[in-house]
Design a protein around this motif. Structure first.
Motif, PDB file in Angstrom:
ATOM      1  N   ILE A 165      -4.447  -8.551  14.074  1.00  0.00           N
ATOM      2  CA  ILE A 165      -4.853  -9.517  13.052  1.00  0.00           C
ATOM      3  C   ILE A 165      -4.178 -10.868  13.319  1.00  0.00           C
ATOM      4  O   ILE A 165      -4.830 -11.921  13.340  1.00  0.00           O
ATOM      5  N   VAL A 166      -2.870 -10.824  13.545  1.00  0.00           N
ATOM      6  CA  VAL A 166      -2.158 -12.082  13.804  1.00  0.00           C
ATOM      7  C   VAL A 166      -2.741 -12.769  15.036  1.00  0.00           C
ATOM      8  O   VAL A 166      -3.000 -13.975  15.029  1.00  0.00           O
ATOM      9  N   PHE A 169       3.689  11.011  10.396  1.00  0.00           N
ATOM     10  CA  PHE A 169       4.245   9.886   9.636  1.00  0.00           C
ATOM     11  C   PHE A 169       4.726   8.796  10.586  1.00  0.00           C
ATOM     12  O   PHE A 169       4.380   7.612  10.446  1.00  0.00           O
ATOM     13  N   ALA A 222       0.973   7.790   4.929  1.00  0.00           N
ATOM     14  CA  ALA A 222       2.418   7.887   5.136  1.00  0.00           C
ATOM     15  C   ALA A 222       3.094   8.388   3.870  1.00  0.00           C
ATOM     16  O   ALA A 222       3.886   9.329   3.908  1.00  0.00           O
ATOM     17  N   ILE A 223       2.783   7.776   2.738  1.00  0.00           N
ATOM     18  CA  ILE A 223       3.442   8.199   1.509  1.00  0.00           C
ATOM     19  C   ILE A 223       2.989   9.596   1.114  1.00  0.00           C
ATOM     20  O   ILE A 223       3.766  10.403   0.587  1.00  0.00           O
ATOM     21  N   ILE A 267      -4.086  -1.378   8.582  1.00  0.00           N
ATOM     22  CA  ILE A 267      -2.982  -1.896   7.774  1.00  0.00           C
ATOM     23  C   ILE A 267      -3.064  -1.410   6.336  1.00  0.00           C
ATOM     24  O   ILE A 267      -2.059  -1.068   5.713  1.00  0.00           O
ATOM     25  N   LEU A 268      -4.271  -1.371   5.781  1.00  0.00           N
ATOM     26  CA  LEU A 268      -4.387  -1.034   4.366  1.00  0.00           C
ATOM     27  C   LEU A 268      -4.364   0.467   4.128  1.00  0.00           C
ATOM     28  O   LEU A 268      -3.903   0.932   3.096  1.00  0.00           O
ATOM     29  N   PHE A 288       3.060   4.497  11.933  1.00  0.00           N
ATOM     30  CA  PHE A 288       3.598   3.144  12.085  1.00  0.00           C
ATOM     31  C   PHE A 288       3.135   2.501  13.374  1.00  0.00           C
ATOM     32  O   PHE A 288       2.988   1.276  13.450  1.00  0.00           O
ATOM     33  N   MET A 314       0.837  -1.201   0.000  1.00  0.00           N
ATOM     34  CA  MET A 314       0.000   0.000   0.000  1.00  0.00           C
ATOM     35  C   MET A 314       0.872   1.251   0.000  1.00  0.00           C
ATOM     36  O   MET A 314       0.521   2.271  -0.592  1.00  0.00           O
ATOM     37  N   PHE A 315       2.017   1.180   0.675  1.00  0.00           N
ATOM     38  CA  PHE A 315       2.925   2.321   0.755  1.00  0.00           C
ATOM     39  C   PHE A 315       3.473   2.660  -0.637  1.00  0.00           C
ATOM     40  O   PHE A 315       3.373   3.789  -1.114  1.00  0.00           O
ATOM     41  N   PRO A 328      -0.579   3.256   5.433  1.00  0.00           N
ATOM     42  CA  PRO A 328       0.590   3.501   4.582  1.00  0.00           C
ATOM     43  C   PRO A 328       0.349   4.563   3.524  1.00  0.00           C
ATOM     44  O   PRO A 328       1.289   5.242   3.099  1.00  0.00           O
ATOM     45  N   VAL A 329      -0.911   4.740   3.117  1.00  0.00           N
ATOM     46  CA  VAL A 329      -1.174   5.714   2.068  1.00  0.00           C
ATOM     47  C   VAL A 329      -1.013   7.124   2.604  1.00  0.00           C
ATOM     48  O   VAL A 329      -0.472   8.001   1.926  1.00  0.00           O
ATOM     49  N   ILE A 383      -0.115   1.036  12.396  1.00  0.00           N
ATOM     50  CA  ILE A 383       0.055  -0.136  11.532  1.00  0.00           C
ATOM     51  C   ILE A 383       0.473  -1.348  12.358  1.00  0.00           C
ATOM     52  O   ILE A 383      -0.064  -2.453  12.193  1.00  0.00           O
ATOM     53  N   LEU A 420       2.540 -10.815  19.197  1.00  0.00           N
ATOM     54  CA  LEU A 420       3.849 -10.179  19.017  1.00  0.00           C
ATOM     55  C   LEU A 420       4.034  -9.094  20.071  1.00  0.00           C
ATOM     56  O   LEU A 420       3.897  -7.910  19.786  1.00  0.00           O
ATOM     57  N   PRO A 421       4.367  -9.484  21.318  1.00  0.00           N
ATOM     58  CA  PRO A 421       4.414  -8.488  22.395  1.00  0.00           C
ATOM     59  C   PRO A 421       5.480  -7.423  22.200  1.00  0.00           C
ATOM     60  O   PRO A 421       5.273  -6.268  22.585  1.00  0.00           O
ATOM     61  N   ARG A 422       6.606  -7.794  21.605  1.00  0.00           N
ATOM     62  CA  ARG A 422       7.659  -6.786  21.442  1.00  0.00           C
ATOM     63  C   ARG A 422       7.262  -5.765  20.375  1.00  0.00           C
ATOM     64  O   ARG A 422       7.596  -4.581  20.479  1.00  0.00           O
ATOM     65  N   LEU A 469      -1.540  -4.813  12.792  1.00  0.00           N
ATOM     66  CA  LEU A 469      -0.877  -6.052  12.387  1.00  0.00           C
ATOM     67  C   LEU A 469      -0.933  -7.069  13.518  1.00  0.00           C
ATOM     68  O   LEU A 469      -1.266  -8.240  13.329  1.00  0.00           O
TER      69      LEU A 469
END
Lengths: 316, 559
Positions: free
Chosen positions: B186-187, B172, B224-225, B217-218, B176, A45-46, B221-222, B179, B118-120, B183
């Motif tokens: 979801i996992v 920006f 961000a860019i 997630i989807l 993250f 997406m980025f 990032p947009v 995100i 994913l704890p870390r 992430l």
């Protein structure tokens, strides 16, 4: 200490690298795998944002994009493509050997992958340096400053003076950027973006329009390249500059991901050297491989979209 | 020891066991923790600070708008105030709020896991949030931004003299954090569910977090860019948004809204998940239409990506694009409506108790209804031309974001407060502030619908004199709302020290989170649960002790 209801076992064998929140390695591997894929989805997406910007401007100004693309050297771009594909092979082999616990081959494959990765970056350096020398970096001051020595300027082979009515210029088509780059030296005291390579693609399109009667320019181009009815090389140059802006942002961001990939490889090399990975525990290698392949596949898209536009316009 | 056959037997007299709060008192044990519950508490503190900062900006806006003239602030300063109100509230409060606080805390417990997958990464998400937030606050203190939270070009790239780059970079970086949280969720939902916890036994709160995570997630990032391109263009003055050099300022709007519309679903889906919990549990009735609510969350997440152009009806985009986006905007309202109907059907013939969390849940239903319907007005091509950039839009989005998510957040915070802190808050003060919030909110924002319809533009420090009366109502309402927001701060913190110790299951409910101690131990459960019952089962199949449930009043009534 949490345990499953109904079990009486006190001792649990923990595979190496099993984290505390997981019950077993299978759960851990599944989790990190989904996690890495989700991360790659967001990376898509980025980059997708940049691809959509590319799409918008290429569909509006295809001739300028083709013009700019012709001055990227497909030799270096193609070499980079080959280098990355081979590096993906060595990366896949790294995973293969990690699964078999073959430490020496793992290390060798990682080193080879890194060599190819570094080669890719080296080639990009060559390309970027070439752009720097030829005033093709879109930012003023970021190109090589060449003092105006007063020597005769490169006579315009392209467009007529902006006051004259539009005349089809008589030009020879150029074959490669390398040729044109070495012949004339254009003064560039401020290190600006310069376009000294004419408008061959545009000229070709105009000629085709006249001879075939079909439209070869988009509506945006009919407005965007002209001032007062005449072809305006400065406006044309502006659109070519947009091409190079997108080129640098996309390949630059890709190169940044490549550098991060090399960093990941350094860590992986250190871990593999210490014999961390075996048939019991190789998920980190696999996940690093996924990332590497992703960086590869982004380049596979970038290469044709940036390097191979409008090649059929000019005789080769 | 947890006994799933008698979850009603709250042992208030037994020895205090170690829980996640007492498991380590050093700063290091908190800052380097991998425990999702501690990370949630640190998020709670940080977002509360951002909420207060954003609230101060809001107070400033309302004070300025007491009078028609630009007297309290200059226009230039006013631009900075509303911009910064928006940025802090949206990026640093609303988007993290429920996912990072309630989601982080409850998601693993609700699915019967020891921690997130994913704890870390969770801890990294928190660090990134702090870094992005710190950079943004620093930039705001240096002088801030005045572009509007929407950063439209070419003002933001070429003409604004404010700290666009620094704030953009802060946003920006913060992206993250979003995100990584998405992430992780979801996992976790895919791989960490306890035995017997099938997808359709999940609490609807979990479904809502999952759908939100898809959007995070989807979409993120947009932005961000987009912010990256904005920053580059601002720095080197070359780019794709400046029309003078062949660029397109509307491209910025497309790219910006492609994220920012889904972002508003990040700012409402989690709230809807909380409301599903509140409505069902405080009606003591199985939620009506479980699958419909679950799938409607996914539908909102998906369709939310298709409607961004409804922020750009008057930007010059083609009329055909406008028609498509208008139609899709109507479509995206349908799943939300499905939820409202299902919640209403759940209430019907339920055994409703009007505890504080339920007051917030019911408040959400009414306020989101108004907010959602007015969104449809704004999605209609005919009306939107009149209403664009007026206070009607401001009222609409505050109804859905504040009347929606903030109220749901407060409801969830109260509902799960005993679980998270092991203390009961004061039910009396809870009810009082819930009513104050509801009354204050409506008094603040309902007049703004009328003001917008009468033509008061948004983002202006001045307005025609005849609109002053409604503006005064709005500011008066804002002061009531402020009191309503400050009160929980006081009595919730008070409860940490003086509140009655909470039993494991103060509300006598069947959810998995109520089958462990309040507060839970670090590994969440003493014995990992095996789930054999459906979600929202209030009968005995779920192991709920009904006699205890009838004695609930005496357990939970506190002064």
């Amino acid at each position: 200490m949490a345990s499953h209801e109904g079990t009486h076992e006190e001792f649990h064998y923990h595979a190496p690298g099993l984290q505390h929140q997981f019950e077993d390695m299978k759960q851990q591997e599944e989790s990190v795998s989904i996690g890495m894929w989700m991360f790659l989805v967001q990376e898509i997406m980025f980059f997708g944002g940049l691809f959509s910007a590319y799409l918008v401007f290429r569909s509006r100004f295809p001739l300028a994009f083709a013009e700019g693309s012709n001055h990227l050297d497909p030799f270096w771009g193609g070499l980079n493509t080959l280098v990355l594909i081979v590096s993906s092979l060595t990366m896949a082999l790294t995973v293969f050997y990690a699964q078999r616990g073959n430490r020496n081959m793992q290390v060798l494959m990682i080193v080879l992958t890194m060599i190819f990765g570094a080669t890719f970056l080296g080639v990009k350096l060559i390309e970027y340096t070439d752009k720097y020398n030829n005033g093709l970096i879109p930012v003023t001051g970021w190109n090589k400053r060449i003092k105006d020595t007063g020597a005769s300027e490169h006579t315009a082979e392209t467009s007529p003076a902006k006051d004259a009515a539009f005349v089809l210029p008589l030009v020879e088509t150029r074959t490669s950027a390398a040729e044109s780059a070495t012949h004339e030296i254009h003064p560039n005291p401020k290190g600006e973006f310069q376009w000294n390579y004419g408008s061959h693609v545009f000229d070709y399109a105009i000629e085709k329009e006249k001879t075939s009667g079909k439209a070869y320019l988009t509506q945006s181009e009919r407005i965007g390249y002209f001032s007062n009815g005449a072809f305006d090389p400065n406006k044309y140059r502006d659109k070519i500059r947009i091409f190079f802006y997108i080129y640098f942002v996309m390949t630059g961001l890709h190169a940044l991901h490549m550098i991060i990939g090399l960093g990941v490889m350094v860590w992986l090399l250190w871990a593999a050297f210490r014999g961390t990975f075996s048939s019991d525990y190789y998920a980190p290698v696999e996940m690093s491989g996924l990332y590497w392949h992703f960086v590869d596949i982004v380049w596979i898209f970038l290469f044709p979209l940036l390097y191979l536009l409008g090649r059929h316009f000019l005789h080769s | 020891m947890q006994n799933v056959d008698a979850i009603g037997s709250a042992d208030l007299t037994g020895p205090t066991k170690t829980n996640y709060l007492s498991n380590g008192f050093t700063l290091k044990s908190w800052l380097l923790t991998k425990d999702h519950k501690r990370i949630a508490i640190m998020y709670l503190i940080t977002i509360s600070l951002f909420f207060m900062a954003g609230g101060l900006y809001a107070a400033t806006i309302r004070l300025e708008l007491l009078t028609p003239d630009t007297d309290l602030l200059t226009s230039a300063t006013y631009n900075k105030v509303f911009t910064q109100h928006g940025i802090l509230m949206i990026f640093f409060f609303l988007i993290p709020s429920i996912p990072a606080v309630l989601g982080n805390f409850l998601l693993p417990i609700m699915i019967g896991a020891k921690d997130l997958a994913l704890p870390r990464i969770n801890l990294l998400s928190l660090y990134i949030y702090w870094i992005g937030g710190a950079l943004t606050v620093y930039a705001l203190l240096q002088g801030g931004v005045d572009t509007g939270w929407t950063f439209y070009t070419p003002y933001s790239t070429t003409f604004s003299n404010s700290y666009v780059m620094a704030v953009g970079l802060g946003i920006f970086i913060n992206g993250f954090s979003s995100i990584l949280t998405g992430l992780n969720f979801i996992v976790t939902v895919h791989t960490m569910r306890a035995p017997g916890m099938t997808w359709f036994r999940l609490p609807l709160f979990v479904w809502a977090q999952y759908a939100t995570s898809l959007v995070m997630i989807l979409g993120t990032p947009v932005i961000a860019i987009t912010v990256l391109l904005l920053a580059i263009e601002r720095t080197v003055q070359v780019g794709i948004f400046d029309p003078a050099i062949g660029g397109d300022p509307i491209l910025f709007q497309h790219m910006f809204w492609f994220y920012s519309h889904p972002a508003v679903y990040i700012m409402v889906l989690p709230g809807m998940g909380v409301v599903s919990e509140l409505i069902s549990n405080f009606s003591r009735k199985k939620i009506f239409g479980y699958e419909f609510i679950a799938f409607s969350s996914i539908a909102i997440a998906v369709f939310g990506f298709l409607v961004w152009g409804h922020h750009m009806f008057v930007s010059g985009q083609s009329i055909y694009a406008g028609m498509v986006f208008s139609f899709l905007t109507m479509v995206v309202a349908i799943p939300s409506a499905i939820k409202m109907f299902n919640w209403s059907a759940t209430l019907y013939k339920g055994s409703i108790s009007y505890d504080t969390p339920m007051l917030y849940g019911l408040g959400f239903m009414g306020l989101f209804l108004i907010g959602g319907l007015t969104g449809l007005f704004l999605g209609s091509l005919g009306l939107v031309v009149h209403l664009t950039d007026t206070y009607f839009v401001v009222a609409h989005f505050h109804y859905v974001m504040v009347g929606g998510q903030v109220i749901a957040y407060l409801g969830g915070l109260h509902y799960w407060w005993p679980k998270m802190t092991g203390r009961m808050y004061s039910e009396f003060w809870g009810k009082v502030s819930a009513m104050l919030v509801f009354i204050g909110f409506n008094l603040t924002f309902f007049p703004q619908f009328i003001l917008g319809y009468q033509g008061m533009p948004r983002r202006y420090a001045s307005y025609p004199a005849e609109l002053q009366v409604l503006n005064i109502f709005s500011t008066a309402g804002a002061s009531v709302l402020a009191v309503g927001f400050i009160m929980p701060l006081i009595y919730l913190v008070h409860s940490l020290f003086y509140g009655k110790k909470a039993p494991d299951n103060p509300w006598m409910l069947p959810g998995l989170e109520w089958r462990t101690s309040s507060p839970p131990p670090t590994e969440n459960f003493e014995k990992m649960p095996v789930v054999t019952w459906e979600a929202y089962e209030f009968g005995e199949e779920s192991g709920l002790d009904l006699d205890e449930a009838r004695r609930r009043e005496s357990v939970t009534t506190v002064s």
